[in-house]
Design an enzyme around this catalytic site. Structure first.
Site, PDB file in Angstrom:
ATOM      1  N   ASN A 157       0.669  -1.305   0.518  1.00  0.00           N
ATOM      2  CA  ASN A 157       0.019  -0.635  -0.422  1.00  0.00           C
ATOM      3  C   ASN A 157       0.603   1.439  -0.050  1.00  0.00           C
ATOM      4  OD1 ASN A 157      -2.809  -1.085  -0.341  1.00  0.00           O
ATOM      5  ND2 ASN A 157      -3.081  -0.800   2.153  1.00  0.00           N
ATOM      6  N   GLU A 162      -3.408  -0.519  -7.715  1.00  0.00           N
ATOM      7  CA  GLU A 162      -4.900  -1.297  -6.987  1.00  0.00           C
ATOM      8  C   GLU A 162      -5.294   0.524  -7.239  1.00  0.00           C
ATOM      9  OE1 GLU A 162      -5.213  -3.552  -3.544  1.00  0.00           O
ATOM     10  OE2 GLU A 162      -5.956  -1.732  -2.320  1.00  0.00           O
ATOM     11  N   TRP A 164      -9.524  -7.438  13.131  1.00  0.00           N
ATOM     12  CA  TRP A 164      -8.772  -6.781  11.884  1.00  0.00           C
ATOM     13  C   TRP A 164      -7.336  -7.131  11.523  1.00  0.00           C
ATOM     14  CZ3 TRP A 164      -6.259  -2.410  10.666  1.00  0.00           C
ATOM     15  CH2 TRP A 164      -5.211  -2.724   9.846  1.00  0.00           C
ATOM     16  N   ARG A 221     -14.304  -2.370   7.351  1.00  0.00           N
ATOM     17  CA  ARG A 221     -13.913  -3.818   6.400  1.00  0.00           C
ATOM     18  C   ARG A 221     -15.529  -4.516   6.106  1.00  0.00           C
ATOM     19  NH1 ARG A 221      -9.944  -2.072   5.446  1.00  0.00           N
ATOM     20  NH2 ARG A 221      -8.122  -2.073   6.454  1.00  0.00           N
ATOM     21  N   ASP A 243      -7.625 -11.471  -3.186  1.00  0.00           N
ATOM     22  CA  ASP A 243      -7.616 -10.193  -2.151  1.00  0.00           C
ATOM     23  C   ASP A 243      -7.547 -10.893  -0.087  1.00  0.00           C
ATOM     24  OD1 ASP A 243      -6.984  -7.751  -1.121  1.00  0.00           O
ATOM     25  OD2 ASP A 243      -9.343  -7.584  -0.976  1.00  0.00           O
ATOM     26  N   HIS A 288      -0.114   2.374   9.278  1.00  0.00           N
ATOM     27  CA  HIS A 288      -2.036   2.172   8.628  1.00  0.00           C
ATOM     28  C   HIS A 288      -2.111   3.775   8.448  1.00  0.00           C
ATOM     29  CE1 HIS A 288      -5.818   0.779   6.740  1.00  0.00           C
ATOM     30  NE2 HIS A 288      -5.167  -0.087   6.525  1.00  0.00           N
ATOM     31  N   SER A 332       2.965  -2.049   4.858  1.00  0.00           N
ATOM     32  CA  SER A 332       3.753  -3.233   5.175  1.00  0.00           C
ATOM     33  C   SER A 332       5.589  -2.689   4.414  1.00  0.00           C
ATOM     34  CB  SER A 332       3.834  -4.018   4.065  1.00  0.00           C
ATOM     35  OG  SER A 332       3.856  -4.153   2.649  1.00  0.00           O
TER      36      SER A 332
HETATM   37  O1  SFD Z   1      -4.866  -3.653   2.855  1.00  0.00           O
HETATM   38  C1  SFD Z   1       7.225  -9.094  19.613  1.00  0.00           C
HETATM   39  N1  SFD Z   1      -1.401  -3.973   6.237  1.00  0.00           N
HETATM   40  C2  SFD Z   1      -0.900  -4.115   5.237  1.00  0.00           C
HETATM   41  N2  SFD Z   1      -0.147  -3.374   4.360  1.00  0.00           N
HETATM   42  C3  SFD Z   1       0.064  -3.004   3.332  1.00  0.00           C
HETATM   43  O2  SFD Z   1       0.869  -3.455   2.413  1.00  0.00           O
HETATM   44  N3  SFD Z   1      -1.265  -3.774   2.462  1.00  0.00           N
HETATM   45  C4  SFD Z   1      -1.858  -4.373   3.012  1.00  0.00           C
HETATM   46  O3  SFD Z   1      -2.642  -4.991   2.033  1.00  0.00           O
HETATM   47  C5  SFD Z   1      -2.056  -3.775   3.826  1.00  0.00           C
HETATM   48  N4  SFD Z   1      -3.494  -4.680   4.371  1.00  0.00           N
HETATM   49  C6  SFD Z   1      -3.274  -5.347   6.355  1.00  0.00           C
HETATM   50  C7  SFD Z   1      -2.265  -5.005   6.909  1.00  0.00           C
HETATM   51  C8  SFD Z   1      -2.569  -5.691   8.007  1.00  0.00           C
HETATM   52  C9  SFD Z   1      -3.031  -6.750   8.210  1.00  0.00           C
HETATM   53  C10 SFD Z   1      -3.148  -7.095   9.859  1.00  0.00           C
HETATM   54  C11 SFD Z   1      -4.229  -7.135   7.083  1.00  0.00           C
HETATM   55  C12 SFD Z   1      -4.055  -6.179   6.362  1.00  0.00           C
HETATM   56  C13 SFD Z   1      -4.956  -7.882   7.946  1.00  0.00           C
HETATM   57  C14 SFD Z   1      -0.829  -3.880   7.168  1.00  0.00           C
HETATM   58  C15 SFD Z   1       0.653  -3.586   7.522  1.00  0.00           C
HETATM   59  O4  SFD Z   1       0.890  -4.906   8.070  1.00  0.00           O
HETATM   60  C16 SFD Z   1       1.779  -3.732   8.771  1.00  0.00           C
HETATM   61  O5  SFD Z   1       1.881  -1.891   8.187  1.00  0.00           O
HETATM   62  C17 SFD Z   1       3.144  -3.411   9.061  1.00  0.00           C
HETATM   63  O6  SFD Z   1       2.831  -4.763   9.662  1.00  0.00           O
HETATM   64  C18 SFD Z   1       3.599  -2.735  10.379  1.00  0.00           C
HETATM   65  O7  SFD Z   1       4.943  -3.048  10.541  1.00  0.00           O
HETATM   66  P1  SFD Z   1       5.686  -3.863  11.969  1.00  0.00           P
HETATM   67  O8  SFD Z   1       6.765  -4.097  11.973  1.00  0.00           O
HETATM   68  O9  SFD Z   1       5.227  -2.854  13.000  1.00  0.00           O
HETATM   69  O10 SFD Z   1       4.287  -4.755  13.141  1.00  0.00           O
HETATM   70  P2  SFD Z   1       4.648  -6.537  12.883  1.00  0.00           P
HETATM   71  O11 SFD Z   1       4.723  -6.222  11.218  1.00  0.00           O
HETATM   72  O12 SFD Z   1       2.803  -6.964  12.867  1.00  0.00           O
HETATM   73  O13 SFD Z   1       5.577  -7.030  13.193  1.00  0.00           O
HETATM   74  C19 SFD Z   1       5.547  -6.819  15.006  1.00  0.00           C
HETATM   75  C20 SFD Z   1       6.920  -8.158  15.525  1.00  0.00           C
HETATM   76  O14 SFD Z   1       6.917  -7.812  16.689  1.00  0.00           O
HETATM   77  C21 SFD Z   1       6.119  -9.107  17.222  1.00  0.00           C
HETATM   78  N5  SFD Z   1       6.347  -8.997  18.796  1.00  0.00           N
HETATM   79  N6  SFD Z   1       8.357  -9.796  19.167  1.00  0.00           N
HETATM   80  C22 SFD Z   1       8.923  -9.706  20.812  1.00  0.00           C
HETATM   81  N7  SFD Z   1       8.727  -9.276  21.915  1.00  0.00           N
HETATM   82  C23 SFD Z   1       7.545  -8.617  21.779  1.00  0.00           C
HETATM   83  N8  SFD Z   1       6.778  -8.289  23.913  1.00  0.00           N
HETATM   84  C24 SFD Z   1       6.596  -8.375  20.847  1.00  0.00           C
HETATM   85  N9  SFD Z   1       5.111  -8.329  20.566  1.00  0.00           N
HETATM   86  C25 SFD Z   1       5.372  -8.688  18.890  1.00  0.00           C
HETATM   87  C26 SFD Z   1       5.535  -9.453  16.452  1.00  0.00           C
HETATM   88  O15 SFD Z   1       5.027 -10.952  16.853  1.00  0.00           O
HETATM   89  C27 SFD Z   1       5.708  -9.524  15.235  1.00  0.00           C
HETATM   90  O16 SFD Z   1       6.535 -10.138  14.630  1.00  0.00           O
HETATM   91  S1  SFD Z   1      -4.795  -3.730   4.418  1.00  0.00           S
HETATM   92  O17 SFD Z   1      -5.667  -4.351   5.082  1.00  0.00           O
HETATM   93  O18 SFD Z   1      -4.458  -2.243   4.626  1.00  0.00           O
HETATM   94  P1  AMP Z   2      -7.727  -0.985   2.915  1.00  0.00           P
HETATM   95  O1  AMP Z   2      -7.852  -2.317   1.819  1.00  0.00           O
HETATM   96  O2  AMP Z   2      -8.982  -0.457   3.774  1.00  0.00           O
HETATM   97  O3  AMP Z   2      -7.187  -0.775   4.554  1.00  0.00           O
HETATM   98  O4  AMP Z   2      -7.246   0.425   2.390  1.00  0.00           O
HETATM   99  C1  AMP Z   2      -5.760   0.433   1.321  1.00  0.00           C
HETATM  100  C2  AMP Z   2      -5.197   1.530   1.510  1.00  0.00           C
HETATM  101  O5  AMP Z   2      -6.781   1.985   0.337  1.00  0.00           O
HETATM  102  C3  AMP Z   2      -5.380   2.375   2.770  1.00  0.00           C
HETATM  103  O6  AMP Z   2      -4.135   2.916   1.682  1.00  0.00           O
HETATM  104  C4  AMP Z   2      -6.611   3.123   2.384  1.00  0.00           C
HETATM  105  O7  AMP Z   2      -5.967   4.663   2.703  1.00  0.00           O
HETATM  106  C5  AMP Z   2      -6.669   3.130   0.488  1.00  0.00           C
HETATM  107  N1  AMP Z   2      -8.678   3.385   0.253  1.00  0.00           N
HETATM  108  C6  AMP Z   2      -9.076   2.695   0.974  1.00  0.00           C
HETATM  109  N2  AMP Z   2     -10.287   2.892   0.510  1.00  0.00           N
HETATM  110  C7  AMP Z   2      -9.841   4.183  -0.039  1.00  0.00           C
HETATM  111  C8  AMP Z   2     -11.056   4.498  -1.100  1.00  0.00           C
HETATM  112  N3  AMP Z   2     -12.823   4.160  -0.957  1.00  0.00           N
HETATM  113  N4  AMP Z   2     -10.881   6.028  -1.071  1.00  0.00           N
HETATM  114  C9  AMP Z   2      -9.187   5.881  -1.692  1.00  0.00           C
HETATM  115  N5  AMP Z   2      -8.896   5.074  -1.084  1.00  0.00           N
HETATM  116  C10 AMP Z   2      -9.220   4.292  -0.333  1.00  0.00           C
END
Ligand code: SFD
Ligand code: AMP
Length: 609
Positions: A59, A124, A215, A246, A334, A371, A418
């Site tokens: 993203n 996307e 989520w 969601r 997806d 996010h 990510s």
């Molecule tokens: O669409 C300890 N995210 C998405 N990012 C994208 O680029 N594209 C997407 O499509 C994304 N979507 C999405 C996303 C996340 C999820 C769950 C879904 C969908 C269903 C967001 C990214 O995943 C997110 O921004 C990054 O992963 C953040 O990275 P970071 O490194 O800050 O967090 P992490 O990856 O969760 O890692 C944390 C680690 O720490 C460990 N941990 N280890 C030791 N001791 C402790 N006390 C600890 N506490 C935690 C964890 O186990 C983990 O490995 S969409 O919906 O937006």
């Molecule tokens: P999401 O799947 O909701 O986590 O969104 C993934 C990415 O698309 C994020 O960067 C959101 O901000 C963006 N996004 C989701 N829905 C919309 C929308 N209706 N218009 C513009 N951006 C969106």
């Protein structure tokens, strides 16, 4: 019970092997070839963190080699989406480096989808690209494993250590092996905290046997925030909690459906509602309403207005857009790539997305720095970009010396996702290598400090073995509470008093103050948490981290006397966005000695016109 202690000495300790932690390991390995770089992860880095299940999109990608976007464009986008409040230096820094990260992912074998016509990555949306990402995490983890000196899996970090003579400097961390119980002491010259965001701080919409379903990953337990707050790091934007729209029940993300498939959402009566409230929204929230794209929180706000008016369910019309085989595959992949639960909901509720629309719902609030919100540490930016207010020596260093952060840990910089989180790990690691080169001495930690922490960490096992004898059977005890019982109490409190989904994300000063009283009583009971085994001990410390994070959220929410992000949180007593007084960051600091919180503001400076 006698549990072994192991001590590990390292130069750089990376806590959490998720996206940011893997980025940090990769970059530290590059710049610090002669250093001892250790990653400690509470799960197994091949499938840990938010990306454990995979993702279907990256993203955050500028596409600078094809002149698609510039870092300045990204700063403008994030600023508008966050209703004016981002650290522009941090956002710019991510944007100028993130493409190189994505190119590395591709080199390591991540299948990125190409647009056959343009020869570019298939978009996307403006910032997002599509991937076949089921194996995203193993691919990234392999690179980190090769770069680090050693990965310690299955060790949960519970506390950070600071220098015995100078508590303003980091000295390492302690934790325990969640399978065999060894107590670990990591001594380090620099520490990078990358332990993810916070879920199950608010009551989830899921109930009963589905309650683990959220989520964001249920194992994101606020460790990043609690660990650094515990050593006095300054925090920012903890009131900026994330509510995501969601697919109902399965929490399937909407991005691919809205952006790539161009699906439309309507109310129960088929009316498109998103732009319906512009006039009212403008009166309350000012010109942010006219931002393009329409800010994420305002999209939520429009949906919540429909729900309040009783015109729900809200539908996303998948059935209108799946008109080709390619689109159908995209839609299914997806979810299969990143939220399988949604396809299971479809199957179990007889929903064929080609024929039937799906319901949308707003989630419970999450605490995240990566996010569409940016809670987390107040960190230094890079020297070449940051004004003096935002720079104190090393990029992504918190206000504790030698303590760095990345990903969800760092506040003020939303929309990293990510790829941006991995990138921020790289930035933090490069700075940490420089820090260690300039301060090669190992900080001091006394044996007493370590021994006291060991007693404290294993106390829940003691609580169980003593208290268990006072009851004959069952889980309700006069002398202890289990972590899962406790977390329900925390979630209920946060939901009802601090603007969860129950009261439609709405709160006010009276509710918040009562919430704080209840949270204070709840904190007293933390000493009585019991764990019958090591798994429950992990749950107990995750609970501690959640409670600390919750307190920061609550106190920040009390302090900001306006509604800055409608759709995420409403202050009913201050329903308007108030730029005149609140175009500032709300920051906080816990005084370790007294236990007192200090709340104050920091300027929000515009660097990009
Ligand atoms: O669409 C300890 N995210 C998405 N990012 C994208 O680029 N594209 C997407 O499509 C994304 N979507 C999405 C996303 C996340 C999820 C769950 C879904 C969908 C269903 C967001 C990214 O995943 C997110 O921004 C990054 O992963 C953040 O990275 P970071 O490194 O800050 O967090 P992490 O990856 O969760 O890692 C944390 C680690 O720490 C460990 N941990 N280890 C030791 N001791 C402790 N006390 C600890 N506490 C935690 C964890 O186990 C983990 O490995 S969409 O919906 O937006
Ligand atoms: P999401 O799947 O909701 O986590 O969104 C993934 C990415 O698309 C994020 O960067 C959101 O901000 C963006 N996004 C989701 N829905 C919309 C929308 N209706 N218009 C513009 N951006 C969106």
């Amino acid at each position: 019970m006698i549990l072994k202690t192991k001590t590990v000495n390292c130069d750089i300790l990376i806590i959490g092997g998720g996206m940011a932690g893997c980025g940090a390991a990769y970059e530290a390995g590059y710049w610090g070839r002669n250093l001892n770089i250790v990653v400690v992860e509470k799960a197994q880095i091949e499938r840990s963190g938010a990306v454990a299940m995979g993702l279907s999109a990256i993203n955050c990608y500028m596409g600078m080699r094809w002149n698609e976007n510039t870092p300045e464009d990204f700063v403008r986008y994030t600023r508008n989406d966050l209703m004016g409040l981002v650290r522009e230096d941090l956002e710019f820094d991510i944007a100028r480096h993130v493409d190189s990260t994505v190119h590395l992912f591709e080199e390591w074998g991540l299948p990125i989808i190409y647009d056959q016509q343009t020869g570019r990555y298939k978009r996307e949306g403006k910032w997002q690209i599509l991937i076949h990402g089921e194996s995203y995490k193993p691919i990234v983890a392999e690179a980190a494993t090769k770069a680090a000196s050693k990965i310690y899996n299955r060790i949960m970090i519970t506390h950070l250590l600071t220098d015995e003579t100078y508590p303003g400097r980091i000295a390492g961390a302690v934790g325990f092996h969640v399978r065999e119980g060894t107590f670990y002491v990591f001594r380090a010259k620099a520490v990078i905290v990358a332990s993810g965001g916070g879920t199950h701080i608010y009551r989830p919409r899921s109930v009963g046997e589905g309650a683990g379903r959220t989520w964001y990953a249920p194992w994101s337990t606020g460790s990043a925030y609690a660990l650094i707050i515990g050593v006095g790091a300054e925090m920012t934007q903890m009131e900026n909690k994330l509510v995501v729209t969601r697919f109902k029940d399965g929490y399937g993300p909407v991005g691919a459906w809205f952006l790539a498939l161009k699906a439309v959402a309507t109310n129960a009566y088929g009316e498109a509602y998103e732009m319906k409230y512009l006039k009212d929204q403008r009166a309350l929230y000012g010109n942010y309403v006219d931002s393009k794209p329409f800010p994420t929180c305002l999209r939520n706000d429009a949906m919540l207005r429909e729900i309040k008016a009783g015109r729900h369910p809200i539908y996303i019309h998948t059935e209108r857009v799946l008109d080709t085989r390619e689109k159908e595959e995209l839609g299914h992949e997806d979810f299969l790539d990143m939220t399988m639960s949604q396809t299971i909901v479809w199957a179990s509720q007889n929903i064929d997305p080609k024929k039937t629309p799906s319901e949308l719902q707003t989630s419970e609030p999450y605490i995240m720095g990566s996010h569409a919100t940016c809670s987390g540490a107040w960190a230094s930016g890079p020297q070449d970009l940051s004004p003096k207010e935002y720079f104190w020596g090393y990029n992504r260093m918190t206000t504790v010396e030698g303590l760095f952060g990345a990903g969800d840990t760092i506040g003020g910089s939303a929309h990293k996702f990510s790829s941006g989180s991995f990138t921020e790990g790289r930035l933090a690691a490069k700075a940490a290598v420089a820090y260690v080169a300039e301060r090669p001495a190992m900080p001091e930690v006394s044996e007493k400090t370590v021994a006291d922490l060991k007693t404290e960490i294993f106390q829940p096992l003691e609580n169980f073995s003593l208290g268990r004898n006072l009851i004959v059977k069952g889980t309700v005890s006069p002398s202890y509470l289990y972590a899962d019982q406790f977390v329900i109490r925390l979630e209920k409190l946060m939901d009802e008093y601090v603007g969860g989904w129950g009261p439609m994300y709405t709160t006010n000063e009276i509710l918040l103050n009562r919430g704080l009283e209840l949270l204070t009583m709840l904190k007293d009971d933390l000493a009585h948490v019991a764990a019958e085994d090591l798994h429950q001990l992990q749950r107990a410390w995750e609970l501690h981290h959640r409670v600390m994070t919750a307190e920061a959220v609550l106190r920040h929410t009390i302090f900001r006397k306006e509604t800055r992000w409608p759709g995420y949180c409403y202050r009913a007593d201050f329903p308007k966005l108030d730029d005149e007084h609140w175009h500032v960051f709300v920051n906080s600091k816990l005084d370790r000695a007294t236990g007192n919180w200090q709340l104050f503001t920091r300027p929000c400076l515009q660097l990009v016109t």
